[in-house]
Design an enzyme around this catalytic site. Structure first.
Site, mmCIF file in Angstrom:
data_model
loop_
_atom_site.group_PDB
_atom_site.id
_atom_site.type_symbol
_atom_site.label_atom_id
_atom_site.label_comp_id
_atom_site.label_asym_id
_atom_site.label_seq_id
_atom_site.Cartn_x
_atom_site.Cartn_y
_atom_site.Cartn_z
ATOM 1 N N GLY A 164 -3.825 -10.443 0.727
ATOM 2 C CA GLY A 164 -4.902 -10.211 1.672
ATOM 3 C C GLY A 164 -4.401 -9.868 3.062
ATOM 4 C CD GLU A 200 5.058 -1.127 -0.138
ATOM 5 O OE1 GLU A 200 5.566 -1.333 -1.261
ATOM 6 O OE2 GLU A 200 3.848 -1.214 0.054
ATOM 7 C CG ASN A 290 -6.710 -8.481 -6.437
ATOM 8 O OD1 ASN A 290 -5.967 -9.125 -5.702
ATOM 9 N ND2 ASN A 290 -7.268 -7.363 -6.050
ATOM 10 N NE ARG A 292 -8.887 -12.745 -6.845
ATOM 11 C CZ ARG A 292 -9.321 -11.730 -6.107
ATOM 12 N NH1 ARG A 292 -10.451 -11.142 -6.417
ATOM 13 N NH2 ARG A 292 -8.636 -11.289 -5.071
ATOM 14 N NE ARG A 338 -17.033 -8.182 -0.528
ATOM 15 C CZ ARG A 338 -15.855 -8.727 -0.808
ATOM 16 N NH1 ARG A 338 -15.466 -9.818 -0.163
ATOM 17 N NH2 ARG A 338 -15.060 -8.198 -1.708
HETATM 18 C C1 MV4 Z 1 0.099 -1.063 3.017
HETATM 19 C C2 MV4 Z 1 -0.486 -0.241 4.001
HETATM 20 C C3 MV4 Z 1 0.145 0.931 4.311
HETATM 21 N N1 MV4 Z 1 1.305 1.278 3.712
HETATM 22 N N2 MV4 Z 1 1.264 -0.684 2.430
HETATM 23 C C4 MV4 Z 1 -2.953 -4.707 3.390
HETATM 24 C C5 MV4 Z 1 -3.304 -5.749 2.392
HETATM 25 C C6 MV4 Z 1 -2.275 -5.686 1.348
HETATM 26 N N3 MV4 Z 1 -2.874 -5.778 0.059
HETATM 27 C C7 MV4 Z 1 -1.588 -4.390 1.522
HETATM 28 N N4 MV4 Z 1 -2.057 -3.828 2.755
HETATM 29 C C8 MV4 Z 1 -1.597 -2.642 3.206
HETATM 30 N N5 MV4 Z 1 -0.450 -2.208 2.629
HETATM 31 C C9 MV4 Z 1 1.829 0.463 2.786
HETATM 32 N N6 MV4 Z 1 2.999 0.817 2.207
HETATM 33 C C10 MV4 Z 1 -1.691 -0.672 4.584
HETATM 34 C C11 MV4 Z 1 -2.238 -1.869 4.193
HETATM 35 C C12 MV4 Z 1 -3.488 -2.225 4.819
HETATM 36 C C13 MV4 Z 1 -4.679 -2.297 4.080
HETATM 37 C C14 MV4 Z 1 -4.712 -2.073 2.696
HETATM 38 C C15 MV4 Z 1 -5.899 -2.159 1.990
HETATM 39 C C16 MV4 Z 1 -7.081 -2.472 2.656
HETATM 40 C C17 MV4 Z 1 -7.070 -2.714 3.990
HETATM 41 C C18 MV4 Z 1 -5.879 -2.619 4.719
HETATM 42 C C19 MV4 Z 1 -5.904 -2.824 6.111
HETATM 43 C C20 MV4 Z 1 -4.742 -2.756 6.803
HETATM 44 C C21 MV4 Z 1 -3.532 -2.458 6.171
#
Ligand code: MV4
Length: 446
Positions: A164, A200, A290, A292, A338
């Protein structure tokens, strides 16, 4: 099939699981904390057992008390819902040791997919696209600098055990990477008891696209297509929809098939969601899995006609999934808002309390998943989500119009809710155009 299922959760998802049990002629046993003692959904269960005080540690995430309740009720199985104990491999293991069926994955499958580094390795082996980065955890600063030099800046440091969005740092220069690496690891150690971090390539303008998957205990897995959950704030989803707006047929089939391959490779059974980020060219990169049922499962239920919660119970009882992939078709468009007891006018501060007026919308294509009623008091102890408004229509434009109509019917007084925010978003040109990125809402609220 099970005779009796214990529901280790509360609120709207507990009610959703009670309803699934009813339709399967299974007895539903609820557990509740003292904060939920008066909750009306408990009366729809066959039995309700108090397991402790309001803090989740003393009730909904207290494994010993949940197991004790299951033993007292003589339940055959436990449904964890989402949150609380749903993704805890140790809980799945305790259920196995106590000969109570955990309605969800085995601890082994959670190990393969629930840990982000292990999941990325499983994904690579299954030819599921992931971001370029370190192979596994990085411990040495020089190793991190070398990897970042190869993939190019910006890079992101992530905690293996995080979730999260917790424990992430974006680094745009080598100096910043050197500065952040040890701090990120120490922070992860303190927060999750595991200091492993990996790096990454960081994607700036991404959409969050996730694929719903179902697997059974006979090695069969199918996908139920994708959802777009890009409309979010502080890693809390606000609106989810399916299918993803304007995703090309070929890209979409590729990502959905990749998700199904991944859960098959992990010998997974139950419901899972494979999360991806999608770039502007509609390339996909897996983020995490996830393990679930998710909050937003109803949008997929509405476009596919499949009852995902019933499916999780059936596969846990050993039944085969009755569908081949070619049986799954997408019909129309669905969207979920939501509804949180929060004040969007004041930084989304929680707004618990007694709901005097509760008039949910209805009519064609409208589904309301909520445990709230007039006279219900929202306790301050848990998540602020009091319900989900989900609508279905022939296409995305009509779906938005229908959602706007349903929101206009919806009255909740006197607590503050996110309904006015949703009303604004249904009229927002950027949202209506489709394909907003994951930073859109935070930019809009500034
Ligand atoms: C990232 C990204 C950009 N590049 N990974 C945020 C939650 C986690 N599950 C992974 N996340 C992110 N990973 C890379 N390589 C940007 C996010 C991210 C994000 C991802 C999904 C939904 C909302 C987000 C909000 C900010 C950053």
């Amino acid at each position: 099939m099970f005779k009796r299922v214990l529901i280790a959760n509360r609120g709207e998802i507990a009610l959703r699981i009670i309803r699934a049990c009813r339709e399967l002629s299974i007895e539903a046993v609820c557990v509740y904390s003292t904060a939920d003692r008066e909750a009306p959904y408990l009366r729809l269960a066959d039995r309700a057992i108090c397991i402790g005080a309001a803090p989740a540690k003393e009730s909904y995430i207290n494994i010993a008390r949940i197991i004790a309740a299951a033993e007292i009720a003589d339940a055959d199985a436990i449904h964890p819902g989402y949150g609380f104990l749903a993704e805890r491999a140790d809980f799945s293991q305790v259920c196995r040791d106590c000969k109570i069926e955990f309605i969800g994955p085995t601890p082994e499958a959670m190990g393969k997919l629930g840990d982000k580094i292990a999941c990325k390795q499983t994904a690579k082996a299954a030819r599921v696209p992931t971001f370029p980065g370190s192979d596994g955890a990085v411990t040495e600063e020089e190793e991190a600098v070398e990897v970042a030099g190869k993939i190019g800046y910006p890079v992101i440091i992530k905690a293996a055990a995080g979730g999260g969005g917790r424990g992430m740092r974006v680094c745009r220069t080598e100096a910043s990477l050197r500065m952040n690496l040890r701090a990120a690891s120490q922070e992860a150690q303190a927060a999750f008891g595991d200091g492993s971090v990996f790096i990454e390539k960081f994607l700036e303008h991404a959409r969050h696209v996730e694929v719903q998957v179902l697997g059974d205990k006979h090695g069969h897995a199918i996908h139920l297509y994708e959802r777009d959950c890009s409309m979010q704030r502080r890693h809390q989803k606000v609106i989810e929809e399916a299918p993803g707006p304007d995703i090309e047929r070929r890209k979409r089939d590729a990502v959905c098939e990749a998700a199904a391959r991944l859960v098959k490779a992990a010998n997974y059974h139950g419901a899972a969601t494979v999360e991806f980020l999608m770039d502007e060219k509609q390339n996909f990169y897996m983020l995490e899995v996830n393990t679930r049922v998710q909050v937003e499962h109803p949008v997929t239920e509405l476009i596919t006609g499949i009852d995902i919660v019933k499916a999780t119970i059936r596969v846990a009882a050993g039944e085969r999934l009755p569908w081949k992939q070619s049986d799954i078709h997408v019909r129309g468009h669905a969207m979920e808002c939501r509804i949180n007891a929060e004040d969007p006018e004041h930084g989304f501060r929680p707004s618990p309390g007694r709901i005097a007026v509760f008039e949910p919308p209805g009519g064609p294509g409208v589904r309301m998943d909520t445990h709230a009623v007039a006279g219900y008091t929202v306790p301050p102890n848990y998540d602020s989500m009091i319900g989900k408004l989900i609508v279905h229509a022939d296409d995305r434009g009509q779906c938005i119009d229908r959602m706007a109509r349903a929101l206009a019917e919806f009255r909740v007084e006197p607590i503050k809710t996110t309904i006015p925010l949703h009303q604004r978003l249904m009229q927002d040109a950027g949202f209506r155009a489709g394909g907003v990125d994951i930073h859109y809402l935070e930019r809009l609220l500034k």
